[in-house]
Design an enzyme around this catalytic site. Structure first.
Site, PDB file in Angstrom:
ATOM      1  N   LYS A 136      32.544  25.684  37.731  1.00 47.22           N
ATOM      2  CA  LYS A 136      31.308  26.427  37.991  1.00 47.22           C
ATOM      3  C   LYS A 136      30.401  26.402  36.758  1.00 47.22           C
ATOM      4  CE  LYS A 136      32.980  29.770  41.428  1.00 47.22           C
ATOM      5  NZ  LYS A 136      33.253  31.197  41.678  1.00 47.22           N
ATOM      6  N   ALA A 172      32.774  32.737  36.381  1.00 43.30           N
ATOM      7  CA  ALA A 172      34.076  33.352  36.635  1.00 43.30           C
ATOM      8  C   ALA A 172      34.502  33.124  38.076  1.00 43.30           C
ATOM      9  CB  ALA A 172      34.017  34.846  36.332  1.00 43.30           C
ATOM     10  N   ASP A 173      35.806  33.225  38.278  1.00 38.86           N
ATOM     11  CA  ASP A 173      36.335  33.169  39.630  1.00 38.86           C
ATOM     12  C   ASP A 173      37.513  34.134  39.716  1.00 38.86           C
ATOM     13  OD1 ASP A 173      35.880  31.340  42.159  1.00 38.86           O
ATOM     14  OD2 ASP A 173      38.007  31.849  42.055  1.00 38.86           O
ATOM     15  N   THR A 174      37.583  34.868  40.811  1.00 42.12           N
ATOM     16  CA  THR A 174      38.638  35.860  41.006  1.00 42.12           C
ATOM     17  C   THR A 174      39.327  35.596  42.343  1.00 42.12           C
ATOM     18  OG1 THR A 174      37.391  37.496  39.748  1.00 42.12           O
ATOM     19  CG2 THR A 174      39.127  38.345  41.180  1.00 42.12           C
TER      20      THR A 174
END
Length: 196
Positions: free
Chosen positions: A53, A73-75
């Protein structure tokens, strides 16, 4: 220094606003589908997603800005060897919450920060793992929570903050990372690099 958040998430915007007031949102155009199907290790998945990203936004903006910082960010929510995405509908949300009740699940957040300062590129990726223990809920309590619409846009069909917090028995790890951004680490990176 231009600060760019590579996300439209209201939760990430709220967290970043605690550190800086002036930033721009440029959403990543990276297609996550293939990576999510291929990578089954949750730590590797959130790391790769946040890096991809950030790189996607970098390739779109590097001609326009001299000094900049990109935060991506990625969650994900991980339970029983599976990644839980956002529920498809209310029935899917009910099934997810029913499986999670009284058990531990894990929130993984990968955060990648790319800083371009004085023609030097610095890339840092941080992975957080948060252990969440859900309360044992009755079917009625699950339905009442779904009726608030809160679970419908959340991975794993729940949030550790807001009205979802009443369904959490215990949360171990960095709370803000569980919401979407480890702002404590981000603040440290910003200070070390003279951004704030």
């Amino acid at each position: 220094m231009k600060i760019i958040l590579a996300s439209g998430s209201p939760r990430r915007k709220e967290l970043l606003s605690k550190l800086v007031k002036d930033y721009e949102i440029i959403k990543s155009d990276f297609d996550e589908t293939e990576l999510k199907e291929k990578e089954k290790n949750p730590e590797k998945l959130v790391k790769q997603l946040s890096v991809k990203k950030a790189e996607s936004v970098l390739s779109n903006i590097k001609e326009n800005y001299k000094d900049f910082t990109i935060i991506a960010a990625d969650t994900i929510v991980y339970f029983n060897g599976n990644t839980l995405g956002k529920p498809k509908d209310e029935k899917d949300a009910f099934n997810m919450l029913q499986k999670l009740q009284g058990k531990d699940n894990y929130i993984y957040t990968g955060m990648t920060v790319i800083i371009n300062k004085n023609d030097k590129l610095l890339v840092q990726t941080i992975i957080d793992k948060i252990t969440v223990t859900m309360k044992k809920l009755t079917d009625k309590e699950i339905i009442d929570y779904i009726d608030t619409k809160d679970p419908l846009d959340k991975a794993g069909a729940y949030a550790i903050q807001g009205i979802g917090s009443k369904n959490i028995e215990k949360c171990e790890g960095n709370y803000n990372a569980g919401i979407g951004l480890n702002i404590e680490v981000l603040e440290k990176i910003f200070k070390e690099n003279g951004i704030i």
